[in-house]
Scaffold this motif. Structure first.
Motif, PDB file in Angstrom:
ATOM      1  N   GLY A  98       1.771  48.325  14.579  1.00  0.00           N
ATOM      2  CA  GLY A  98       0.773  48.804  15.520  1.00  0.00           C
ATOM      3  C   GLY A  98       0.744  48.017  16.811  1.00  0.00           C
ATOM      4  N   THR A  99       0.113  48.626  17.809  1.00  0.00           N
ATOM      5  CA  THR A  99      -0.172  47.947  19.057  1.00  0.00           C
ATOM      6  C   THR A  99      -1.662  48.103  19.335  1.00  0.00           C
ATOM      7  OG1 THR A  99       0.465  47.734  21.391  1.00  0.00           O
ATOM      8  CG2 THR A  99       0.438  49.967  20.496  1.00  0.00           C
ATOM      9  N   GLN A 100      -2.299  47.005  19.690  1.00  0.00           N
ATOM     10  CA  GLN A 100      -3.756  47.000  19.840  1.00  0.00           C
ATOM     11  C   GLN A 100      -4.157  47.574  21.193  1.00  0.00           C
ATOM     12  OE1 GLN A 100      -6.335  45.818  17.656  1.00  0.00           O
ATOM     13  NE2 GLN A 100      -7.643  46.795  19.192  1.00  0.00           N
ATOM     14  N   VAL A 101      -5.112  48.486  21.155  1.00  0.00           N
ATOM     15  CA  VAL A 101      -5.735  49.016  22.372  1.00  0.00           C
ATOM     16  C   VAL A 101      -7.215  48.682  22.305  1.00  0.00           C
ATOM     17  CG1 VAL A 101      -6.358  51.099  23.640  1.00  0.00           C
ATOM     18  CG2 VAL A 101      -4.059  50.871  22.666  1.00  0.00           C
ATOM     19  N   THR A 102      -7.696  47.996  23.315  1.00  0.00           N
ATOM     20  CA  THR A 102      -9.101  47.619  23.384  1.00  0.00           C
ATOM     21  C   THR A 102      -9.682  48.134  24.691  1.00  0.00           C
ATOM     22  OG1 THR A 102      -8.678  45.618  22.082  1.00  0.00           O
ATOM     23  CG2 THR A 102     -10.761  45.732  23.301  1.00  0.00           C
ATOM     24  N   VAL A 103     -10.737  48.923  24.573  1.00  0.00           N
ATOM     25  CA  VAL A 103     -11.379  49.497  25.748  1.00  0.00           C
ATOM     26  C   VAL A 103     -12.777  48.902  25.863  1.00  0.00           C
ATOM     27  CG1 VAL A 103     -12.041  51.614  26.937  1.00  0.00           C
ATOM     28  CG2 VAL A 103     -10.090  51.623  25.360  1.00  0.00           C
ATOM     29  N   SER A 104     -13.028  48.222  26.951  1.00  0.00           N
ATOM     30  CA  SER A 104     -14.327  47.589  27.157  1.00  0.00           C
ATOM     31  C   SER A 104     -15.247  48.531  27.932  1.00  0.00           C
ATOM     32  CB  SER A 104     -14.156  46.278  27.906  1.00  0.00           C
ATOM     33  OG  SER A 104     -13.608  46.516  29.197  1.00  0.00           O
ATOM     34  N   SER A 105     -16.520  48.417  27.648  1.00  0.00           N
ATOM     35  CA  SER A 105     -17.505  49.295  28.312  1.00  0.00           C
ATOM     36  C   SER A 105     -18.004  48.690  29.607  1.00  0.00           C
ATOM     37  CB  SER A 105     -18.666  49.568  27.365  1.00  0.00           C
ATOM     38  OG  SER A 105     -19.261  48.354  26.972  1.00  0.00           O
TER      39      SER A 105
END
Length: 123
Positions: free
Chosen positions: A116-123
């Protein structure tokens, strides 16, 4: 062998493009898919396309924001993710299967998986 890349940290509304490079066999024989898994949740289908790329499938949650594509000359499948939302945060994995049969949204249809590859979306 499948090698995913392109994840990262992005603000809500931003974009990322994931790539999945396939090696070992002729890429064009594989139908490809992307799945994701958020902490504490089950793996879920994101997008898929046929061996030729002439048909694509999307989860309702990403329709209109994500685009799956492939470049058979580069043995690579892509996932362009636009207008990202915090709920898109997850580990994204690419997967391959040997047919275009129905059921592209089911993970058990896929025989080969990349890390996997991590995707992090901040608000």
């Amino acid at each position: 062998q499948l090698q995913a890349s392109g994840g990262g940290l992005v603000q809500a509304g931003g974009s990322l493009r994931l790539s999945c490079a396939v090696s070992g066999r002729t890429f064009s024989i594989y139908a490809m898919g992307w799945f994701r898994q958020a902490p504490g949740k089950e793996r879920e289908f994101v997008a898929a396309l046929t061996r030729s790329g002439d048909a694509t499938y999307y989860a309702d949650s990403v329709k209109g924001r994500f685009t799956i594509s492939r470049d058979n000359a580069k043995n690579t499948v892509y996932l362009q993710m636009n207008n990202l939302k915090p709920e898109d945060t997850a580990v994204y994995c690419c997967a391959a299967r040997n047919s275009d049969y129905a059921g592209a949204q089911y993970d058990y249809r896929y025989a080969y998986w990349g890390q996997g590859t991590q995707v992090t979306v901040s608000s």
